[in-house]
Design a protein around this motif. Structure first.
Motif, PDB file in Angstrom:
ATOM      1  N   THR A 102       0.808  -1.223   0.000  1.00 36.51           N
ATOM      2  CA  THR A 102       0.000   0.000   0.000  1.00 36.51           C
ATOM      3  C   THR A 102       0.839   1.268   0.000  1.00 36.51           C
ATOM      4  O   THR A 102       0.285   2.367  -0.099  1.00 36.51           O
ATOM      5  CB  THR A 102      -0.934   0.030   1.226  1.00 36.51           C
ATOM      6  N   ALA A 103       2.144   1.149   0.116  1.00 34.38           N
ATOM      7  CA  ALA A 103       3.009   2.334   0.167  1.00 34.38           C
ATOM      8  C   ALA A 103       4.097   2.220  -0.891  1.00 34.38           C
ATOM      9  O   ALA A 103       4.780   1.200  -0.993  1.00 34.38           O
ATOM     10  CB  ALA A 103       3.619   2.499   1.556  1.00 34.38           C
ATOM     11  N   TYR A 104       4.248   3.272  -1.672  1.00 28.16           N
ATOM     12  CA  TYR A 104       5.198   3.290  -2.778  1.00 28.16           C
ATOM     13  C   TYR A 104       5.981   4.594  -2.772  1.00 28.16           C
ATOM     14  O   TYR A 104       5.526   5.609  -2.248  1.00 28.16           O
ATOM     15  CB  TYR A 104       4.470   3.172  -4.125  1.00 28.16           C
ATOM     16  N   GLN A 105       7.141   4.550  -3.385  1.00 34.13           N
ATOM     17  CA  GLN A 105       7.907   5.765  -3.602  1.00 34.13           C
ATOM     18  C   GLN A 105       7.529   6.349  -4.954  1.00 34.13           C
ATOM     19  O   GLN A 105       7.351   5.623  -5.927  1.00 34.13           O
ATOM     20  CB  GLN A 105       9.405   5.467  -3.592  1.00 34.13           C
ATOM     21  N   GLN A 106       7.430   7.650  -5.004  1.00 33.89           N
ATOM     22  CA  GLN A 106       7.129   8.289  -6.277  1.00 33.89           C
ATOM     23  C   GLN A 106       8.378   8.308  -7.147  1.00 33.89           C
ATOM     24  O   GLN A 106       9.454   8.687  -6.705  1.00 33.89           O
ATOM     25  CB  GLN A 106       6.625   9.708  -6.038  1.00 33.89           C
ATOM     26  N   GLU A 111       3.584   7.051  -8.650  1.00 28.71           N
ATOM     27  CA  GLU A 111       3.958   5.929  -7.787  1.00 28.71           C
ATOM     28  C   GLU A 111       4.032   4.619  -8.550  1.00 28.71           C
ATOM     29  O   GLU A 111       4.683   3.673  -8.096  1.00 28.71           O
ATOM     30  CB  GLU A 111       2.964   5.796  -6.636  1.00 28.71           C
ATOM     31  N   ALA A 133      -7.032   2.528  -0.806  1.00 27.59           N
ATOM     32  CA  ALA A 133      -6.436   2.314   0.512  1.00 27.59           C
ATOM     33  C   ALA A 133      -6.116   0.849   0.781  1.00 27.59           C
ATOM     34  O   ALA A 133      -5.205   0.541   1.554  1.00 27.59           O
ATOM     35  CB  ALA A 133      -7.367   2.858   1.591  1.00 27.59           C
ATOM     36  N   GLY A 135      -4.834  -1.235  -1.280  1.00 27.41           N
ATOM     37  CA  GLY A 135      -3.737  -1.705  -2.107  1.00 27.41           C
ATOM     38  C   GLY A 135      -4.131  -2.102  -3.515  1.00 27.41           C
ATOM     39  O   GLY A 135      -3.300  -2.617  -4.270  1.00 27.41           O
ATOM     40  N   PRO A 157       8.592  -0.022  -4.239  1.00 30.96           N
ATOM     41  CA  PRO A 157       7.920  -0.061  -2.930  1.00 30.96           C
ATOM     42  C   PRO A 157       8.585   0.893  -1.942  1.00 30.96           C
ATOM     43  O   PRO A 157       9.790   1.155  -2.027  1.00 30.96           O
ATOM     44  CB  PRO A 157       8.103  -1.522  -2.480  1.00 30.96           C
ATOM     45  N   ALA A 158       7.810   1.410  -1.027  1.00 27.56           N
ATOM     46  CA  ALA A 158       8.355   2.281   0.006  1.00 27.56           C
ATOM     47  C   ALA A 158       9.436   1.544   0.785  1.00 27.56           C
ATOM     48  O   ALA A 158       9.288   0.374   1.134  1.00 27.56           O
ATOM     49  CB  ALA A 158       7.244   2.730   0.951  1.00 27.56           C
TER      50      ALA A 158
END
Length: 306
Positions: A102-106, A111, A133, A135, A157-158
């Motif tokens: 659910t969290a990624y780096q731009q 993203e 939200a 994913g 991915p973050a």
């Protein structure tokens, strides 16, 4: 930066592709099984996109050939669509624990970059889906003709130092009319623009590609940034759709956009150049064989848009 495709300056899928970063692992969830891959020296990815996690000692395959790589899996909710009908393409990136990421780096203003192309490489779509939200990614699209398509998800991915490109199959029902690889020559026309390709792809050797943009016989010198650069190039290897995603080493707004690349193998490639002018993104497509190699036969083709 992955070694199969060297980019000497600004980097920005693709997605690979075009498609254009091309892992090890078995498929989980929906989507397709990993595709057999030909040998290549490294993963090639856009904007430094490689594989998350530590680099193994062995050589990498080009990106986009596998649905799973280093603990991440591309899971397409419904890989069966109808050609010509609008569809909401939904998918998730699953982590090693099987849960959606659910969290990624731009990267390059987005993203995740999503590339959709048929296996005959006749058309190209570069999409930027929306993340929910839970994913789930979604992108409204429509595939123009029946056949087998490849979907490439290009993301970081973050918490990862590098990104990766995963690929899955998409099956489009309808009247299938297979076509040979389009042959374009070195100059194509798209939306009133003329784009000329210079340079060569040389297997396992760094080389330069230069694309010049003109309109009405005059060089275009006021290109606008698109995804953080004045040009965005995806290359897809014919046959297995290995995905190379590169960005220019050019810092001026045209007319020439330069790329430094290394092809992972001999063969024919489809190159898809996105460029922005007068607030509109245009795509020019080329078929290019590596130096000393003859491209697959086919009739001259009209450039396709995304």
């Amino acid at each position: 930066m992955n070694t199969a495709l060297r980019i000497t300056a600004f980097t920005a899928g693709l997605a690979a592709a075009f498609g254009f970063a091309l892992g090890v692992g078995n498929a989980t969830g929906s989507g397709s099984s990993p595709k057999p891959a030909t040998a290549a020296h490294a993963t090639a990815a856009h904007g430094g996109h490689g594989a998350g996690g530590p680099e193994p000692a062995t050589e990498h395959l080009p990106g986009g050939l596998q649905i799973s790589e280093r603990g991440y899996t591309l899971s397409v909710e419904n890989p069966f669509v109808t050609a010509g009908s609008p569809t909401d393409l939904r998918f998730r990136i699953l982590g090693a624990d099987g849960k959606p990421v659910t969290a990624y780096q731009q990267q390059h203003e987005k993203e995740l970059h999503l590339i959709v192309t048929p296996r005959d490489l006749s058309t190209f779509q570069h999409l930027h889906p929306t993340l929910a939200a839970d994913g789930t990614w979604s992108a409204p699209t429509a595939v123009p003709t029946a056949g087998e398509y490849r979907v490439f998800a290009d993301f970081t991915p973050a918490g990862s130092s590098e990104g990766l490109t995963l690929g899955a199959d998409l099956h489009a029902a309808g009247d299938l009319r297979p076509a040979p690889l389009p042959q374009t020559g070195r100059t194509v026309t798209v939306d009133g623009y003329t784009v000329t390709l210079g340079g060569d792809l040389t297997p396992e050797r760094s080389g330069s590609l230069k694309l010049s943009v003109s309109k009405d016989g005059k060089p275009v010198t006021d290109l606008q940034p698109y995804l953080g650069a004045y040009g965005h190039l995806v290359a897809l290897r014919a046959g297995d759709l290995a995905y190379l995603h590169v960005h220019p080493d050019t810092t001026t707004p045209g007319p020439e956009i330069g790329f430094t690349t290394t092809a992972p193998s001999t063969g024919s490639y489809r190159l898809f150049l996105d460029f922005k002018h007068q607030d509109t993104v245009h795509t020019a497509a080329f078929t290019l064989a590596t130096s000393g190699n003859t491209a697959a036969p086919g009739e001259p083709a009209t450039d396709h848009q995304h």
